[in-house]
Design a protein around this motif. Structure first.
Motif, PDB file in Angstrom:
ATOM      1  N   ARG A  90      33.193 -16.912  -1.341  1.00 31.67           N
ATOM      2  CA  ARG A  90      34.289 -17.818  -0.991  1.00 31.67           C
ATOM      3  C   ARG A  90      33.868 -18.746   0.151  1.00 31.67           C
ATOM      4  NH1 ARG A  90      39.403 -16.515  -2.925  1.00 31.67           N
ATOM      5  NH2 ARG A  90      39.509 -14.539  -4.065  1.00 31.67           N
ATOM      6  N   VAL A 104      31.360 -21.305  -1.212  1.00 32.43           N
ATOM      7  CA  VAL A 104      31.993 -22.355  -2.027  1.00 32.43           C
ATOM      8  C   VAL A 104      32.704 -23.365  -1.148  1.00 32.43           C
ATOM      9  CG1 VAL A 104      33.837 -22.780  -3.686  1.00 32.43           C
ATOM     10  CG2 VAL A 104      32.198 -20.961  -4.097  1.00 32.43           C
ATOM     11  N   LYS A 131      34.314 -23.437  -9.142  1.00 32.12           N
ATOM     12  CA  LYS A 131      35.478 -23.157  -8.305  1.00 32.12           C
ATOM     13  C   LYS A 131      36.717 -22.900  -9.159  1.00 32.12           C
ATOM     14  CE  LYS A 131      33.957 -25.969  -4.361  1.00 32.12           C
ATOM     15  NZ  LYS A 131      34.270 -27.158  -3.530  1.00 32.12           N
TER      16      LYS A 131
END
Length: 256
Positions: free
Chosen positions: A106, A109, A147
């Motif tokens: 996370r 990204v 994503k």
């Protein structure tokens, strides 16, 4: 007149002679029936005794079988307890690894953005290293698919990016996300192969520590704990100051 009584007496005597054998025969039959009943009663008693003996023997056999079954059940319960404990430990390990991996992915990204294109026509060095606007757009589009959890599409897009821009500075990152997309799709063999390809094809890539960390994750999912531990130890040794190395140290404590 005297003949009648004699005739009458003769008739009576004759009838008595006929009845006597009949009565005698009936008495013999009764005695035989009584003897047979005694024999029957005796046989019933013996049969009952034999049945009781057989039943007692069967009960003993059943008791022996029951005791053997109880021993087997006890052993199986012990095995189940051991396996349950092993499963619990493995699940805890997996949960710890997933939490680390999910948090790290996370963060990556969120932070992953193509470097800005700086116009520097008089700088050949910058022109050779900075991605072009087309490269940045293609990479960002592929990353957007990842994503959005569209992993097959992201894999196709990143593979297309590498094919179109094989010398791009973003090529190793594209290969890295291909591996992550396979992992997110639970295709651990493909994830392992993709990250290993990054290590061999881009040995100087800044993604190398993260790729090795993901290699260990794929190895763990494939049940090769020994290889996963070895990869983590190699990561800590080669890249001791990287964030991936810190995570590797934490995972090593879990895998021990």
């Amino acid at each position: 007149m005297m003949r009648v009584p004699f005739l009458y007496i003769g008739v009576v005597l004759g009838l008595l002679g006929l009845v006597s054998p009949v009565l005698a025969d009936n008495g013999d039959v009764a005695r035989r029936q009584a003897d047979m009943q005694v024999q029957i009663n005796s046989l019933d008693t013996r049969i009952g005794s034999i049945e009781a003996m057989l039943q007692n023997g069967a009960m003993l056999n059943l008791l022996s079988e029951v005791e053997a079954l109880k021993a087997q059940v006890k052993k199986l319960r012990g095995d189940v307890d051991v396996q349950s404990n092993d499963i619990s430990v493995t699940q805890k390990r997996q949960n710890d690894l997933y939490m680390d991996l999910d948090t790290r992915m996370r963060n990556l990204v969120k932070a992953e953005t193509p470097p800005p294109v700086v116009a520097a026509p008089d700088s050949a060095a910058n022109a050779s290293t900075a991605p072009s606007a087309a490269e940045a757009a293609a990479y960002e589009a592929a990353l957007g698919l990842f994503k959005a959890a569209k992993y097959p599409a992201a894999i196709t897009a990143f593979n297309g990016f590498i094919k179109t821009y094989p010398t791009s500075t973003l090529a190793s990152s594209a290969q890295y996300w291909i591996g992550n997309a396979h992992f997110a799709s639970k295709d651990y063999k493909a994830a392992l192969a993709s990250q290993q390809k990054l290590v061999t094809s881009y040995p100087s890539s800044p993604k190398l520590p993260d790729a090795m960390l993901n290699i260990s994750s794929a190895q763990f999912e494939l049940g090769d704990i020994k290889a996963a531990r070895k990869t983590l130890e190699e990561l800590v040794r080669k890249f001791p100051s990287s964030n991936a190395a810190e995570l590797a140290k934490r995972r090593l404590t879990v895998l021990k």
